[in-house]
Design a protein around this motif. Structure first.
Motif, mmCIF file in Angstrom:
data_model
loop_
_atom_site.group_PDB
_atom_site.id
_atom_site.type_symbol
_atom_site.label_atom_id
_atom_site.label_comp_id
_atom_site.label_asym_id
_atom_site.label_seq_id
_atom_site.Cartn_x
_atom_site.Cartn_y
_atom_site.Cartn_z
ATOM 1 N N LYS A 1 0.836 -1.219 0.000
ATOM 2 C CA LYS A 1 0.000 0.000 0.000
ATOM 3 C C LYS A 1 0.862 1.256 0.000
ATOM 4 C CE LYS A 1 -4.118 -1.841 2.237
ATOM 5 N NZ LYS A 1 -4.961 -1.814 3.451
ATOM 6 N N ALA A 2 2.078 1.170 0.536
ATOM 7 C CA ALA A 2 2.992 2.311 0.578
ATOM 8 C C ALA A 2 3.773 2.461 -0.729
ATOM 9 C CB ALA A 2 3.946 2.178 1.762
ATOM 10 N N GLY A 3 3.469 1.620 -1.719
ATOM 11 C CA GLY A 3 4.113 1.747 -3.019
ATOM 12 C C GLY A 3 5.351 0.888 -3.220
ATOM 13 N N TYR A 4 5.605 -0.026 -2.305
ATOM 14 C CA TYR A 4 6.753 -0.918 -2.445
ATOM 15 C C TYR A 4 6.351 -2.103 -3.316
ATOM 16 C CZ TYR A 4 9.249 1.786 0.982
ATOM 17 O OH TYR A 4 9.891 2.814 1.618
ATOM 18 N N GLN A 5 7.288 -2.530 -4.147
ATOM 19 C CA GLN A 5 7.034 -3.659 -5.039
ATOM 20 C C GLN A 5 7.951 -4.816 -4.675
ATOM 21 O OE1 GLN A 5 7.559 -2.084 -8.992
ATOM 22 N NE2 GLN A 5 5.487 -1.264 -9.027
ATOM 23 N N GLU A 6 7.402 -6.016 -4.754
ATOM 24 C CA GLU A 6 8.228 -7.187 -4.482
ATOM 25 C C GLU A 6 9.294 -7.285 -5.568
ATOM 26 O OE1 GLU A 6 7.847 -12.004 -4.260
ATOM 27 O OE2 GLU A 6 6.205 -10.841 -3.371
ATOM 28 N N ALA A 7 10.552 -7.340 -5.145
ATOM 29 C CA ALA A 7 11.677 -7.395 -6.077
ATOM 30 C C ALA A 7 12.308 -8.776 -6.133
ATOM 31 C CB ALA A 7 12.726 -6.357 -5.682
ATOM 32 N N ALA A 8 12.183 -9.546 -5.053
ATOM 33 C CA ALA A 8 12.796 -10.870 -5.007
ATOM 34 C C ALA A 8 12.162 -11.698 -3.902
ATOM 35 C CB ALA A 8 14.298 -10.757 -4.767
ATOM 36 N N ARG A 9 12.290 -12.996 -4.057
ATOM 37 C CA ARG A 9 11.825 -13.943 -3.045
ATOM 38 C C ARG A 9 12.807 -15.102 -3.042
ATOM 39 N NH1 ARG A 9 6.197 -15.301 -0.814
ATOM 40 N NH2 ARG A 9 5.696 -13.222 -1.575
ATOM 41 N N ILE A 10 13.354 -15.398 -1.870
ATOM 42 C CA ILE A 10 14.297 -16.503 -1.744
ATOM 43 C C ILE A 10 13.668 -17.537 -0.819
ATOM 44 C CG2 ILE A 10 16.609 -17.231 -1.051
ATOM 45 C CD1 ILE A 10 17.503 -14.307 -1.608
ATOM 46 N N ARG A 11 13.368 -18.680 -1.394
ATOM 47 C CA ARG A 11 12.667 -19.744 -0.687
ATOM 48 C C ARG A 11 13.493 -20.280 0.475
ATOM 49 N NH1 ARG A 11 12.610 -25.210 -2.066
ATOM 50 N NH2 ARG A 11 13.763 -24.618 -3.916
ATOM 51 N N ASP A 12 12.829 -20.528 1.582
ATOM 52 C CA ASP A 12 13.428 -21.141 2.778
ATOM 53 C C ASP A 12 14.651 -20.377 3.287
ATOM 54 O OD1 ASP A 12 11.505 -23.144 2.625
ATOM 55 O OD2 ASP A 12 12.786 -24.444 1.415
ATOM 56 N N TYR A 13 14.652 -19.075 3.144
ATOM 57 C CA TYR A 13 15.780 -18.232 3.535
ATOM 58 C C TYR A 13 15.978 -18.223 5.047
ATOM 59 C CZ TYR A 13 18.615 -13.974 3.977
ATOM 60 O OH TYR A 13 19.595 -13.065 4.273
ATOM 61 N N TYR A 14 14.925 -17.918 5.793
ATOM 62 C CA TYR A 14 15.038 -17.845 7.260
ATOM 63 C C TYR A 14 15.036 -19.235 7.881
ATOM 64 C CZ TYR A 14 14.098 -12.876 6.631
ATOM 65 O OH TYR A 14 14.158 -11.567 6.242
ATOM 66 N N ARG A 15 14.181 -20.073 7.373
ATOM 67 C CA ARG A 15 14.068 -21.473 7.791
ATOM 68 C C ARG A 15 13.119 -22.144 6.813
ATOM 69 N NH1 ARG A 15 11.963 -17.807 10.879
ATOM 70 N NH2 ARG A 15 13.757 -17.714 12.227
ATOM 71 N N ARG A 16 12.974 -23.431 6.883
ATOM 72 C CA ARG A 16 12.056 -24.129 5.965
ATOM 73 C C ARG A 16 10.655 -23.530 6.097
ATOM 74 N NH1 ARG A 16 14.214 -28.337 3.364
ATOM 75 N NH2 ARG A 16 15.867 -29.505 4.397
ATOM 76 N N GLY A 17 10.085 -23.193 4.955
ATOM 77 C CA GLY A 17 8.742 -22.631 4.948
ATOM 78 C C GLY A 17 8.689 -21.141 5.227
ATOM 79 N N ASP A 18 9.836 -20.510 5.417
ATOM 80 C CA ASP A 18 9.892 -19.074 5.720
ATOM 81 C C ASP A 18 10.882 -18.409 4.755
ATOM 82 O OD1 ASP A 18 9.838 -16.532 6.785
ATOM 83 O OD2 ASP A 18 10.512 -17.134 8.790
ATOM 84 N N SER A 19 10.311 -17.908 3.677
ATOM 85 C CA SER A 19 11.130 -17.302 2.621
ATOM 86 C C SER A 19 11.388 -15.831 2.899
ATOM 87 C CB SER A 19 10.412 -17.441 1.271
ATOM 88 O OG SER A 19 10.191 -18.798 0.974
ATOM 89 N N LEU A 20 12.479 -15.328 2.333
ATOM 90 C CA LEU A 20 12.778 -13.905 2.365
ATOM 91 C C LEU A 20 12.013 -13.240 1.234
ATOM 92 C CD1 LEU A 20 14.484 -11.326 3.014
ATOM 93 C CD2 LEU A 20 16.206 -12.256 1.444
ATOM 94 N N VAL A 21 11.294 -12.148 1.550
ATOM 95 C CA VAL A 21 10.632 -11.345 0.530
ATOM 96 C C VAL A 21 11.294 -9.972 0.581
ATOM 97 C CG1 VAL A 21 8.443 -10.442 -0.341
ATOM 98 C CG2 VAL A 21 8.481 -12.606 0.942
ATOM 99 N N VAL A 22 11.824 -9.543 -0.571
ATOM 100 C CA VAL A 22 12.504 -8.270 -0.671
ATOM 101 C C VAL A 22 11.599 -7.311 -1.440
ATOM 102 C CG1 VAL A 22 14.543 -7.039 -1.513
ATOM 103 C CG2 VAL A 22 14.748 -9.408 -0.697
ATOM 104 N N TYR A 23 11.343 -6.160 -0.827
ATOM 105 C CA TYR A 23 10.568 -5.103 -1.466
ATOM 106 C C TYR A 23 11.483 -3.926 -1.749
ATOM 107 C CZ TYR A 23 6.121 -7.288 -0.256
ATOM 108 O OH TYR A 23 5.051 -8.139 -0.159
ATOM 109 N N GLY A 24 11.145 -3.179 -2.783
ATOM 110 C CA GLY A 24 11.886 -1.987 -3.099
ATOM 111 C C GLY A 24 10.975 -0.867 -3.550
ATOM 112 N N LYS A 25 11.444 0.362 -3.346
ATOM 113 C CA LYS A 25 10.707 1.536 -3.800
ATOM 114 C C LYS A 25 11.705 2.599 -4.205
ATOM 115 C CE LYS A 25 7.221 4.943 -2.415
ATOM 116 N NZ LYS A 25 6.315 5.363 -1.324
ATOM 117 N N TYR A 26 11.545 3.117 -5.419
ATOM 118 C CA TYR A 26 12.344 4.260 -5.863
ATOM 119 C C TYR A 26 11.665 5.523 -5.407
ATOM 120 C CZ TYR A 26 15.163 1.126 -8.659
ATOM 121 O OH TYR A 26 16.022 0.128 -9.049
ATOM 122 N N LEU A 27 12.427 6.424 -4.815
ATOM 123 C CA LEU A 27 11.875 7.675 -4.304
ATOM 124 C C LEU A 27 11.951 8.765 -5.358
ATOM 125 C CD1 LEU A 27 13.486 7.601 -0.747
ATOM 126 C CD2 LEU A 27 11.237 6.769 -1.445
#
Length: 168
Positions: free
Chosen positions: A142-168
């Motif tokens: 809602k703040a205008g951030y877009q998902e840029a990447a997702r790395i499966r099982d990053y933190y632990r199994r079943g818990d992926s890293l989701v990376v958001y980015g926003k250009y100002l």
């Protein structure tokens, strides 16, 4: 059942100020109260607060607090090492009792303006893919951030890293 607190005023940037030592305990309680962060994550957040307070000359972390007589939220940002104009949003959190009342949006706007004022052009946010972070991910979107990447099982199994980015 405890009553839900509501803001007695419209959220205002005039309530946002730099971190003070007296904020640490209320912020620790706020992080626990969200029921989102693990104890390890809370310890990391507290370590960053200690760095900001004990080493005011450091330039890696900037913490601002929303305080209208009660600590209702905060954020932590910092320049991404080895980049020209990229910043990381390390933390943003508000008391659950004021969710949906504009405090988080105001903190995000303040963080983005601070980053812009320091020459930043891109904000990166790392978060979890788990269901307990669903509201967090919607907040970023809602703040205008877009998902840029997702790395499966990053933190632990079943818990992926989701990376958001926003250009100002």
């Amino acid at each position: 059942m405890m009553p839900v607190a509501t803001l007695q005023h419209r959220p205002s940037s005039s309530y946002i100020r730099p971190l003070q030592a007296s904020d640490v305990e209320p912020l620790r309680h706020l992080l626990v109260e969200t029921a989102v962060f693990t104890s390890e994550e809370i310890e990391i957040a507290l370590e960053l607060m200690t760095i900001v307070l004990e080493k005011p000359e450091q330039k890696d972390y900037i913490i601002r607090v929303y305080d209208d007589g009660e600590i209702l939220g905060y954020y932590c940002v910092g320049p991404t090492p080895a980049t020209d104009a990229t910043y990381d949003l390390y933390w943003i959190a508000t008391k659950p009792s004021v969710h949906g009342q504009g405090v988080g949006r105001l903190l995000m706007a303040d963080a983005e303006e601070l980053i812009r004022s320091r020459g930043g052009a891109l904000v990166i946010v790392h978060t979890s893919s788990t269901a307990r972070y669903d509201k967090t991910r919607r907040f970023y979107e809602k703040a205008g951030y877009q998902e840029a990447a997702r790395i499966r099982d990053y933190y632990r199994r079943g818990d992926s890293l989701v990376v958001y980015g926003k250009y100002l």
